[in-house]
Design an enzyme around this catalytic site. Structure first.
Site, PDB file in Angstrom:
ATOM      1  N   SER A   1       0.875  -1.160   0.000  1.00  0.00           N
ATOM      2  CA  SER A   1       0.000   0.000   0.000  1.00  0.00           C
ATOM      3  C   SER A   1       0.912   1.210   0.000  1.00  0.00           C
ATOM      4  O   SER A   1       1.671   1.432   0.949  1.00  0.00           O
ATOM      5  CB  SER A   1      -0.876   0.012   1.252  1.00  0.00           C
ATOM      6  OG  SER A   1      -1.509   1.253   1.370  1.00  0.00           O
ATOM      7  N   ARG A   2       0.885   1.988  -1.093  1.00  0.00           N
ATOM      8  CA  ARG A   2       1.836   3.101  -1.201  1.00  0.00           C
ATOM      9  C   ARG A   2       1.490   4.249  -0.272  1.00  0.00           C
ATOM     10  O   ARG A   2       2.307   5.124  -0.041  1.00  0.00           O
ATOM     11  CB  ARG A   2       1.932   3.566  -2.642  1.00  0.00           C
ATOM     12  CG  ARG A   2       2.802   2.638  -3.438  1.00  0.00           C
ATOM     13  CD  ARG A   2       2.783   2.975  -4.891  1.00  0.00           C
ATOM     14  NE  ARG A   2       2.902   1.747  -5.666  1.00  0.00           N
ATOM     15  CZ  ARG A   2       2.379   1.546  -6.836  1.00  0.00           C
ATOM     16  NH1 ARG A   2       1.678   2.498  -7.402  1.00  0.00           N
ATOM     17  NH2 ARG A   2       2.531   0.413  -7.462  1.00  0.00           N
ATOM     18  N   VAL A   3       0.266   4.257   0.259  1.00  0.00           N
ATOM     19  CA  VAL A   3      -0.094   5.288   1.224  1.00  0.00           C
ATOM     20  C   VAL A   3       0.548   4.935   2.568  1.00  0.00           C
ATOM     21  O   VAL A   3       0.895   5.791   3.366  1.00  0.00           O
ATOM     22  CB  VAL A   3      -1.634   5.404   1.326  1.00  0.00           C
ATOM     23  CG1 VAL A   3      -2.049   6.239   2.489  1.00  0.00           C
ATOM     24  CG2 VAL A   3      -2.193   5.964   0.035  1.00  0.00           C
TER      25      VAL A   3
END
Lengths: 124, 512
Positions: free
Chosen positions: B370-372
């Site tokens: 999850s790049r967040v």
């Protein structure tokens, strides 16, 4: 479709103007052969319509088709148009009343059918 | 409404009706086939304009190819009713969907018509939302930092999703992709600390029976109270399947613009790409790789880019997107999967091997991301789950190494044992979402060694019993964690005491 109907019609008109061929028959026969060769014979009806319209336009005229149903005063209507308008009248019972004017893809609809359909849309 | 009132209303409507002369831009169908109509005329038509066929109700078209002498439009509805020479009228409006709060709880088609047995959807306050819209710009956005809890421990702990994020769910057929998305929708109703987002489930090219099952499931769990289902099933025209995700997105934007949170699931974009390929080939657009048209990337990027978290000045609403992609034999490097992976803010990769081993959800932690990141996690979750991903990755490495049967030192053995328990803890069945506060306690208990002596097959029971124990004896722990969403030293001491009490006085006695 190798070429569009409008291009075929334009080519035909230009050849007529240039008077490349002795008579119209020779031109039409050769034109038909080209259509056959290009597999575009199915476009002939469409080409004919475009050709006729282009011819009218070339004369500085505009094709106006008036569809109507009921009693109309054709002369009075014709007077309302510019002299460039080439008017043809078609009686269409499905309009139920009133007239519908078609100029190219512009349609001015004052028929009873249109009014009833609008009413139907609102009530539904 | 009384008879008189109805009559009065009708009289007013008729007398106030404007039925004057209508000036229209018209054209004629010159060719029709495979759901695509070639139309002459319509010189003023716009790209993506909604077209009407004269005298045919319920059949519409969308102008797509604007060529020199004709236009090509995809027919929405029964194309068999259209004949050569049929008059087509332009409407002056681009394709849009009528959106209102009344859509909630309904099953609709991409044009907004009901597909369930409910009444006609009409609302005076409804708004027309265009299916195609430019995504919100940089100025109107803010960073994603509010969590969207899925209820799946493996996801909420290691691959957190935030409101406004685009997280791809990718995997082979029958690996539980839809289950993850549906349980996420269901879990939204059980997250009292956060506003329940309006959920939109978009079914693209699915079997009607599957959609019916999903709707039933959502109804049974009470999730239909905040969910809208947009369906363009496999039996419907490719044009409707192509439009379905855009309709879902437009509905989501309506709620986002009101400052609410919305979650939209696109199930699935592989079928969407196939539908668009069909439409494009019928429109005679040049085919590219795998016969997909050149704008296949733009097709998905412009859709997913519309997911966003708006800043306070713009209402503060959000639109979270969970697109689903079905891979063939686990090939995530194929054309459409790589496209969507590169567009989204991360992916949850489901592996068939894990699924067949009984690990559900079959999330491959190594390939999922999850790049967040932890920005979309509560402080409490961040604290307990921070090292989990690494521990699990180390376990997988060691487990592979240990298969060779070498003598292992005590430390490695302990890591392996802990890893096995962690994997067991993360296993979860469908419809068994766990609230975030319980997830925090379960993970904390395990990572702090309280479950080291518990048999692996008993982990599930240990987890359930320990949570029940806390709920019965010290409910304030759960309540504080839920309200403050933080794991303070004081709270940790309390959890430690309660869990120790549970292990010594309950669990050990139970397993004597």
């Amino acid at each position: 479709m190798r070429h569009s109907p409008i291009n075929y019609a334009k080519a035909m008109i230009e050849l007529e103007q240039e008077a490349t061929f002795k008579d119209q028959t020779e031109l039409v026969l050769k034109f038909k052969k080209v259509l056959e060769k290009n597999n575009d014979l199915s476009l002939i009806k469409e080409i004919e319509t475009v050709y006729k319209n282009l011819k009218i336009e070339a004369r500085g005229k505009v094709v106006v088709i008036i569809e109507y149903f009921g009693q109309i005063d054709k002369e009075k209507i014709q007077q309302k148009f510019d002299t460039r308008a080439e008017i043809s009248f078609i009686e269409k019972p499905e309009l139920q009343g009133g007239i519908r004017i078609n100029i190219g893809d512009l349609r001015i609809d004052n028929s009873l059918k249109q009014r009833l359909e609008n009413l139907k849309k609102i009530i539904a | 409404m009384s008879e008189n009132a109805i009559l009065e209303q009708l009289k007013n409507e008729i007398s106030g009706l404007k039925t004057g002369v209508e000036i229209e831009n018209v054209g004629q169908v010159v060719k029709i086939g495979d759901g695509v109509a070639e139309i002459k005329g319509l010189s003023k038509v716009m790209y993506s304009e909604f077209l009407e066929f004269e005298g045919l109700s319920g059949v519409f078209a969308m102008a797509l190819n604007l060529e020199e002498y004709s236009i090509k439009a995809i027919v929405l509805g029964d194309a068999h009713l259209i004949k050569e020479g049929q008059v087509v009228k332009s409407t002056g409006r681009v394709l849009s969907v009528n959106v209102s709060d009344k859509l909630i709880g309904r099953v609709i088609d991409p044009l907004g018509n009901p597909k369930d047995d409910g009444p006609k959807i009409s609302d005076e306050n409804s708004k027309n939302y265009p299916l195609e819209k430019i995504a919100p710009g940089v100025i109107t956005r803010e960073s994603v930092r509010t969590p969207l809890h899925t209820g799946w421990k493996a996801i909420d702990t290691m691959i957190p999703i935030g409101r406004g994020q685009r997280e791809l769910i990718i995997g082979d057929r029958q690996t539980g992709k839809t289950a993850i998305a549906i349980d996420t929708i269901i879990n939204q109703g059980h997250d009292p600390k956060f506003k329940t987002p309006i959920c939109i489930y978009v079914a693209i090219g699915q079997k009607e029976s599957k959609v019916a099952q999903i709707v039933e499931k959502l109804k049974k769990t009470g999730a239909m109270k905040y969910t809208i289902v947009v369906s363009a099933s496999a039996s419907e025209a490719a044009s409707l399947q192509y439009l379905a995700p855009y309709a879902g997105c437009a509905i989501g934007e309506y709620f986002m613009d009101q400052g609410l949170d919305a979650l939209v699931v696109y199930d699935d974009l592989s079928k969407h790409a196939v539908a668009y390929r069909e439409v494009s080939l019928l429109l005679r657009r040049p085919p590219g790789r795998e016969a997909y048209p050149g704008d296949i990337f733009y097709l998905h990027s412009r859709l997913l880019e519309r997911a966003s978290k708006l800043n306070k000045d713009n209402g503060g609403g959000s639109l979270t997107a969970l697109p689903i992609i079905e891979t063939q034999l686990g090939d995530i490097s194929a054309y459409i999967p790589t496209n969507v992976i590169s567009i989204t803010d991360g992916q949850i990769y489901l592996e068939p091997e894990l699924f067949y081993q009984g690990i559900k959800p079959a999330v491959n932690v190594g390939l999922s991301v999850s790049r967040v990141g932890s920005n979309a996690q509560t402080k409490a979750m961040k604290k307990v789950a921070g090292t989990m991903r690494l521990e699990l990755a180390q376990f997988r490495e060691l487990a592979a190494f240990a298969e060779f049967g070498q003598d292992l030192d005590q430390g490695t053995k302990q890591k392996l044992e802990r890893g096995r328990r962690l994997v067991e803890l993360l296993k979860q069945d469908e419809l068994s979402s766990v609230p975030f506060e319980e997830q925090v306690i379960a993970v904390w208990t395990l990572t702090n060694g309280f479950a080291d002596k518990v048999e692996v097959n008993q982990i599930k029971k240990f987890e359930t019993d320990s949570i029940k124990f806390i709920k019965d004896r010290k409910p304030e722990i759960i309540n504080t964690l839920r309200d403050k969403m933080e794991l303070t030293e004081e709270l940790i001491t309390k959890i430690k005491e309660t869990i120790s009490d549970f292990v010594t006085n309950y669990w050990n006695n139970l397993n004597v």
